[in-house]
Scaffold this motif. Structure first.
Motif, PDB file in Angstrom:
ATOM      1  N   VAL A  90       0.413  -1.650  -0.236  1.00  0.00           N
ATOM      2  CA  VAL A  90      -0.210  -0.117  -0.010  1.00  0.00           C
ATOM      3  C   VAL A  90       0.471   1.337   0.349  1.00  0.00           C
ATOM      4  CG1 VAL A  90      -1.652   1.573   1.264  1.00  0.00           C
ATOM      5  CG2 VAL A  90      -2.036  -1.126   1.584  1.00  0.00           C
ATOM      6  N   VAL A  91       0.241   1.955  -0.971  1.00  0.00           N
ATOM      7  CA  VAL A  91       1.282   3.560  -0.710  1.00  0.00           C
ATOM      8  C   VAL A  91       1.026   4.203   0.726  1.00  0.00           C
ATOM      9  CG1 VAL A  91       1.659   5.899  -1.688  1.00  0.00           C
ATOM     10  CG2 VAL A  91       1.558   3.571  -3.031  1.00  0.00           C
ATOM     11  N   VAL A  92       1.934   4.534   1.154  1.00  0.00           N
ATOM     12  CA  VAL A  92       1.478   5.092   2.677  1.00  0.00           C
ATOM     13  C   VAL A  92       2.291   6.587   2.411  1.00  0.00           C
ATOM     14  CG1 VAL A  92       1.403   3.628   3.881  1.00  0.00           C
ATOM     15  CG2 VAL A  92       3.611   4.389   3.562  1.00  0.00           C
ATOM     16  N   GLY A  93       3.159   7.348   1.673  1.00  0.00           N
ATOM     17  CA  GLY A  93       3.353   8.269   1.689  1.00  0.00           C
ATOM     18  C   GLY A  93       4.536   8.878   0.452  1.00  0.00           C
ATOM     19  N   SER A  94       5.636   9.764   0.907  1.00  0.00           N
ATOM     20  CA  SER A  94       6.702  10.365  -0.336  1.00  0.00           C
ATOM     21  C   SER A  94       8.003  10.516   0.163  1.00  0.00           C
ATOM     22  CB  SER A  94       6.449  11.650  -1.226  1.00  0.00           C
ATOM     23  OG  SER A  94       7.075  11.950  -1.705  1.00  0.00           O
ATOM     24  N   GLN A  95       8.802  10.229  -0.166  1.00  0.00           N
ATOM     25  CA  GLN A  95      10.071  10.559   0.215  1.00  0.00           C
ATOM     26  C   GLN A  95      10.731  11.121  -0.630  1.00  0.00           C
ATOM     27  OE1 GLN A  95      12.155   9.338   3.445  1.00  0.00           O
ATOM     28  NE2 GLN A  95      12.933  11.597   2.702  1.00  0.00           N
ATOM     29  N   ALA A  96      11.530  12.548  -0.495  1.00  0.00           N
ATOM     30  CA  ALA A  96      12.617  13.436  -1.065  1.00  0.00           C
ATOM     31  C   ALA A  96      13.782  13.208  -1.227  1.00  0.00           C
ATOM     32  CB  ALA A  96      11.724  14.349  -2.193  1.00  0.00           C
ATOM     33  N   ALA A 111      13.587  15.797   2.331  1.00  0.00           N
ATOM     34  CA  ALA A 111      11.935  15.902   2.615  1.00  0.00           C
ATOM     35  C   ALA A 111      10.773  14.963   2.616  1.00  0.00           C
ATOM     36  CB  ALA A 111      11.313  17.020   1.447  1.00  0.00           C
ATOM     37  N   SER A 112      10.001  14.494   3.364  1.00  0.00           N
ATOM     38  CA  SER A 112       9.078  13.675   3.521  1.00  0.00           C
ATOM     39  C   SER A 112       7.750  14.159   3.644  1.00  0.00           C
ATOM     40  CB  SER A 112      10.140  12.336   4.004  1.00  0.00           C
ATOM     41  OG  SER A 112       9.333  13.025   5.541  1.00  0.00           O
ATOM     42  N   TRP A 113       6.392  13.555   3.397  1.00  0.00           N
ATOM     43  CA  TRP A 113       5.032  13.599   3.940  1.00  0.00           C
ATOM     44  C   TRP A 113       5.534  11.734   4.266  1.00  0.00           C
ATOM     45  CZ3 TRP A 113       1.010  11.816   1.797  1.00  0.00           C
ATOM     46  CH2 TRP A 113       0.546  11.718   0.371  1.00  0.00           C
ATOM     47  N   LEU A 114       3.781  11.690   5.544  1.00  0.00           N
ATOM     48  CA  LEU A 114       3.361  10.307   5.316  1.00  0.00           C
ATOM     49  C   LEU A 114       1.899  10.113   6.034  1.00  0.00           C
ATOM     50  CD1 LEU A 114       4.059   7.233   5.699  1.00  0.00           C
ATOM     51  CD2 LEU A 114       4.639   8.043   8.456  1.00  0.00           C
ATOM     52  N   GLY A 115       1.272   9.762   5.073  1.00  0.00           N
ATOM     53  CA  GLY A 115      -0.306   9.681   5.058  1.00  0.00           C
ATOM     54  C   GLY A 115      -0.132   9.245   7.423  1.00  0.00           C
ATOM     55  N   ARG A 128      13.187   7.306   5.667  1.00  0.00           N
ATOM     56  CA  ARG A 128      14.952   8.160   5.759  1.00  0.00           C
ATOM     57  C   ARG A 128      15.852   7.797   5.711  1.00  0.00           C
ATOM     58  NH1 ARG A 128      15.996  13.109   8.742  1.00  0.00           N
ATOM     59  NH2 ARG A 128      13.222  13.471   9.202  1.00  0.00           N
ATOM     60  N   ALA A 129      15.566   6.346   6.821  1.00  0.00           N
ATOM     61  CA  ALA A 129      16.965   5.292   6.687  1.00  0.00           C
ATOM     62  C   ALA A 129      17.707   4.387   5.356  1.00  0.00           C
ATOM     63  CB  ALA A 129      16.556   4.762   7.393  1.00  0.00           C
ATOM     64  N   ALA A 130      16.121   4.495   4.330  1.00  0.00           N
ATOM     65  CA  ALA A 130      16.307   4.302   3.579  1.00  0.00           C
ATOM     66  C   ALA A 130      17.223   4.900   2.125  1.00  0.00           C
ATOM     67  CB  ALA A 130      14.786   4.061   2.647  1.00  0.00           C
ATOM     68  N   VAL A 131      16.406   6.314   1.931  1.00  0.00           N
ATOM     69  CA  VAL A 131      17.833   7.336   1.264  1.00  0.00           C
ATOM     70  C   VAL A 131      18.865   8.052   2.037  1.00  0.00           C
ATOM     71  CG1 VAL A 131      15.047   8.598   0.146  1.00  0.00           C
ATOM     72  CG2 VAL A 131      15.783   9.289   1.789  1.00  0.00           C
ATOM     73  N   LEU A 132      18.654   8.067   3.024  1.00  0.00           N
ATOM     74  CA  LEU A 132      20.402   8.191   3.589  1.00  0.00           C
ATOM     75  C   LEU A 132      20.538   7.159   3.082  1.00  0.00           C
ATOM     76  CD1 LEU A 132      19.409   9.427   7.538  1.00  0.00           C
ATOM     77  CD2 LEU A 132      20.100  11.149   4.871  1.00  0.00           C
ATOM     78  N   HIS A 133      20.341   6.092   2.885  1.00  0.00           N
ATOM     79  CA  HIS A 133      21.739   5.275   2.242  1.00  0.00           C
ATOM     80  C   HIS A 133      21.819   5.127   0.853  1.00  0.00           C
ATOM     81  CE1 HIS A 133      23.483   0.579   2.621  1.00  0.00           C
ATOM     82  NE2 HIS A 133      22.879   0.742   1.675  1.00  0.00           N
TER      83      HIS A 133
END
Length: 213
Positions: A90-96, A111-115, A128-133
């Motif tokens: 399920v799509v739950v949010g966005s991460q940039a 930047a990010s947002w989460l339902g 956030r940890a994923a994009v930092l990796h």
């Protein structure tokens, strides 16, 4: 396939619970529905740009146009990677994740947002940890920066957990009122010390030239 010509479209980040990917049209539609259901209580505004205050039709159009605009403007010297976050299918949010002159500065911002229905489950930290990796392990970043208004306790808590340190403050105007925004910075050494999330990256090698590498 379009990803053969624009390989970032095939990039995938995976943790034990999440997949982060470039949204296709169905994913983008799902993101809009998540935003419709609420991202924060209406009496507070955690974002510097109050995009969630828009009427539904304007919000939907603006969210889609923002994604299309970032892809249309992508260049190796100035890029913004917009990923949808998928939890249990399920799509739950966005991460940039974004940068300018990354090959020179080796600095990224996020930047990010989460339902709202998906908050309080550690998803914000994991995405956030994923994009930092991706930034540090995949792209060789030296530092990552972010910012949040002082009233955005959830975002600030995520940053602290991941090892960010305060990097100054600035004032802005949101909903016609003055707010204080806290800037934060994460060094490569601090990222390594605070790593707790295992992340795998697929499709990075053909994408490197598009990140300026």
């Amino acid at each position: 396939m379009l990803a053969d010509h624009f390989p970032v479209l095939g990039l995938r980040l995976r943790t034990s619970r999440l997949e982060l990917r470039v949204p296709d049209h169905d994913d983008l539609s799902a993101l809009i529905e998540v935003a419709f259901r609420g991202v924060h209580p209406p009496e507070v505004m955690p974002f510097r740009i109050p995009w969630t205050d828009r009427e539904p039709a304007e919000l939907a159009r603006g969210l889609a146009q923002h994604h299309w605009r970032m892809w249309a403007q992508w260049s190796p010297d100035s890029w913004c990677l917009l990923l949808c976050v998928v939890h249990d299918g399920v799509v739950v949010g966005s991460q940039a994740l974004q940068s300018r002159a990354f090959a020179v500065t080796r600095e990224v911002s996020s930047a990010s947002w989460l339902g709202q229905a998906h908050q309080g489950q550690g998803i914000g930290t994991e995405m956030r940890a994923a994009v930092l990796h991706l930034a540090f392990a995949g792209l060789g970043a030296r530092e990552a920066v972010t910012a949040a208004t002082e009233g955005n306790a959830a975002s600030l808590a995520v940053s602290r957990k991941l090892g960010y340190a305060p990097d100054g403050k600035q004032r802005d105007v949101v909903r016609g009122e003055a707010v204080v925004e806290q800037r934060l910075r994460l060094t490569r050494a601090d990222w390594e010390r605070h790593r707790t999330v295992d992340v795998t990256i697929d499709g990075l090698a053909p994408s490197l030239p598009l990140f300026g590498l």
